[in-house]
Design an enzyme around this catalytic site. Structure first.
Site, PDB file in Angstrom:
ATOM      1  N   CYS A   1       0.811  -1.226   0.000  1.00 19.05           N
ATOM      2  CA  CYS A   1       0.000   0.000   0.000  1.00 19.05           C
ATOM      3  C   CYS A   1       0.840   1.271   0.000  1.00 19.05           C
ATOM      4  CB  CYS A   1      -0.899   0.009   1.220  1.00 19.05           C
ATOM      5  SG  CYS A   1      -1.672  -1.573   1.521  1.00 19.05           S
TER       6      CYS A   1
ATOM      7  N   HIS B   1      -3.669   7.946   5.487  1.00 18.54           N
ATOM      8  CA  HIS B   1      -3.725   6.625   4.864  1.00 18.54           C
ATOM      9  C   HIS B   1      -5.165   6.109   5.009  1.00 18.54           C
ATOM     10  CE1 HIS B   1      -2.238   3.050   3.061  1.00 18.54           C
ATOM     11  NE2 HIS B   1      -2.464   2.289   4.108  1.00 18.54           N
TER      12      HIS B   1
ATOM     13  N   GLU C   1      -3.026   5.221  13.155  1.00 17.95           N
ATOM     14  CA  GLU C   1      -2.649   6.447  12.441  1.00 17.95           C
ATOM     15  C   GLU C   1      -3.015   7.687  13.253  1.00 17.95           C
ATOM     16  OE1 GLU C   1      -4.209   6.728   8.427  1.00 17.95           O
ATOM     17  OE2 GLU C   1      -2.886   8.417   7.954  1.00 17.95           O
TER      18      GLU C   1
ATOM     19  N   LYS D   1      -9.920   7.628   0.343  1.00 20.42           N
ATOM     20  CA  LYS D   1     -10.234   6.225   0.039  1.00 20.42           C
ATOM     21  C   LYS D   1     -11.725   5.958   0.177  1.00 20.42           C
ATOM     22  CE  LYS D   1      -5.809   4.000   1.202  1.00 20.42           C
ATOM     23  NZ  LYS D   1      -5.029   5.151   1.728  1.00 20.42           N
TER      24      LYS D   1
ATOM     25  N   HIS E   1      -9.304   1.771  -1.934  1.00 18.66           N
ATOM     26  CA  HIS E   1      -7.870   1.643  -1.675  1.00 18.66           C
ATOM     27  C   HIS E   1      -7.212   1.108  -2.947  1.00 18.66           C
ATOM     28  CE1 HIS E   1      -4.077   0.935   0.043  1.00 18.66           C
ATOM     29  NE2 HIS E   1      -4.425   0.508   1.245  1.00 18.66           N
TER      30      HIS E   1
ATOM     31  N   PHE F   1       1.228  -2.912   4.530  1.00 20.62           N
ATOM     32  CA  PHE F   1       1.425  -4.230   5.121  1.00 20.62           C
ATOM     33  C   PHE F   1       2.920  -4.533   5.066  1.00 20.62           C
ATOM     34  CE2 PHE F   1      -2.880  -6.542   4.323  1.00 20.62           C
ATOM     35  CZ  PHE F   1      -3.400  -5.907   5.429  1.00 20.62           C
TER      36      PHE F   1
END
Lengths: 403, 87
Positions: free
Chosen positions: A162, A294, A305, A326, A331, A390
């Site tokens: 990501c 994010h 976050e 998003k 995403h 990830f």
């Protein structure tokens, strides 16, 4: 002397629109780009929604020989780059060695793999098209852009899930700043919306069946999207010398690794990346006027976050607009940071801060100024764009308004 | 059947050359038709799919294969032979 780096062109395709301006207008309007997924075997999936690009016919846009070599992710990159180069008025023919391409992608030509695995495993075919490999390879989009635009300098593909496109754009920035290159095409592209792609993600049980609601109290997971965004990065000096329009300045970049868990985010790793970007940009926390989070809509990311942002900005974070686009485009995995950079550029150029749509109410664990549901107006001089992958790989980009 | 085979092979090569089949003469070489190495590999794939045969062709050494690709006519003859053998 440090070379300054600016953006002189942008292009994008996503479920919000088939160009950068169209995508930005949709972000400003809070458009919902999530719809029912359409592809073979979708009925065998639990997850059937996504930010899928609809009404796009590849045969209307590309020739047969091009399509033999262009996976969907390459097609998206080619379209976005064409738009960015046209806007920038870029011509590198005088010094092609000083121009290169760095793109991010996570899945690469996943649809090519998906289709051909289906042929050999399910349909029992023993012969596949000869271009399966050049179509599926993760560097295909980068290589085609280098060929189309005649860029013979440093070019490669970055794959950090990501965070891929933020890492790619950060690398392009650092390469120009350090003198390795003068101009770069950079961003990311992703086309994972196929049976195999979603089936794999489904297994992780982090996907939402209902919608993407980042930071919202009732959020229940992420929703995937597809598309690409590509930018022209070049030195301020070069841009000025040729009279190019400047969209924004890349002020700083930072990357860190959590070194802790393969899927769970880590507040401390994100915090170090955010602090690092501010430091690299010589930017005080008070200078930042918008943060593109994010904000995936998973319980874990959004909570972690928020804590990272609170740790960096202290009580000031309560007055600092944060949003996750998003919620609108989904995403885009390896392309997400690139598409989201458009929200930062829109805030800097137009004073329009894109909203987090589908927001139904605050989560006490996400106590930020989440620009909820409707875009906001405000003068913004600097922005941050977060990407946390990830594998615990974090990449944060700081932009300033055009000098 | 043979004429049909010839027409099919010519159609496959024409598609790679981005020409109409009428513009593909049997004496023409692939070079002259503008079919590059990628186009040749695609054409061989299409021939294998169309006639359900295995074409002995190695892209590393295109000239060394027993499958004669020197002209359109030589390809047609080679395909005819392979189709016969496959029966």
């Amino acid at each position: 002397m440090t070379r300054r780096v600016v953006i002189t062109g942008m292009g994008a395709v996503s479920s919000l629109g088939m160009s950068a301006p169209e995508t930005m207008r949709a972000m400003a309007a809070g458009k919902d780009g999530i719809s029912a997924l359409e592809f073979q075997d979708v009925e065998r999936l639990q997850i059937r929604i996504g930010g899928q690009i609809k009404g796009y016919d590849e045969t209307e846009v590309f020739s047969r020989p091009e399509l033999a070599l262009y996976d969907r992710f390459t097609q998206f990159a080619v379209l976005a780059a064409r738009e960015a180069v046209a806007q920038s008025g870029l011509d590198v023919s005088a010094d092609p060695d000083r121009a290169g391409v760095v793109l991010g992608t996570s899945g690469g030509g996943l649809q090519t793999q998906n289709e051909n695995f289906r042929k050999v495993y399910q349909e029992g075919k023993n012969r596949v098209h000869p271009f399966v490999v050049p179509r599926l390879m993760n560097n295909a989009a980068t290589s085609h852009l280098s060929m189309i635009h005649g860029m013979t300098g440093p070019s490669y593909t970055v794959s950090t899930a990501c965070a891929s496109s933020n890492h790619a754009m950060g690398q392009a920035f650092q390469m120009i700043r350090s003198g390795l290159s003068d101009v770069m095409l950079t961003g990311g592209s992703e086309a994972m919306l196929c049976f195999g792609g979603i089936k794999a993600w489904e297994g992780l049980r982090v996907m939402s069946k209902t919608g993407c609601r980042p930071f919202s109290r009732d959020r229940d997971g992420m929703v995937q999207g597809e598309g690409a965004a590509v930018f022209v990065f070049e030195t301020l000096e070069r841009a000025r010398a040729r009279g190019a329009g400047i969209l924004a300045e890349i002020a700083g970049f930072s990357m860190t690794s959590d070194a802790s868990d393969i899927v769970m985010p880590n507040r401390e790793g994100a915090e170090r990346a955010i602090r690092g970007a501010l430091k690299d940009a010589g930017m005080g926390p008070g200078e930042v006027g918008y943060i593109n989070a994010h904000g995936t809509g998973t319980t874990a990311n959004d909570r972690s976050e928020c804590r990272a942002l609170q740790a960096v900005f202290g009580t000031e974070i309560g007055h600092l607009p944060v949003s996750s686009t998003k919620s609108m485009h989904g995403h885009l995995i390896g392309a997400t940071g690139a598409v989201e950079l458009l929200a930062c550029i829109m805030a800097l150029r137009e004073g329009v801060i894109a909203p987090t749509i589908n927001y139904t109410g605050p989560d006490p664990e996400c106590d930020l100024d989440i620009v909820a549901n409707i875009a906001r107006r405000g003068k913004v001089g600097a922005t941050l764009s977060n990407a946390f992958a990830f594998g615990g790989l974090n990449a944060v980009i700081a932009l300033r308004a055009a000098p | 059947m043979t004429d049909n085979l010839e027409q099919k092979v010519i159609a496959i090569i024409a598609e790679q050359a981005m020409l109409t089949p009428e513009d593909v003469s049997p004496e023409a070489t692939l070079d002259a038709l503008g079919v590059d190495s990628l186009g040749l590999v695609e054409a061989i794939f299409a021939i294998e799919e169309t006639f359900d045969i295995q074409v002995p062709f190695n892209a590393n050494e295109p000239g060394e294969s027993s499958f004669d690709i020197s002209t359109v006519q030589s390809i047609i003859i080679a395909v005819e032979k392979l189709v016969k053998e496959a029966r």
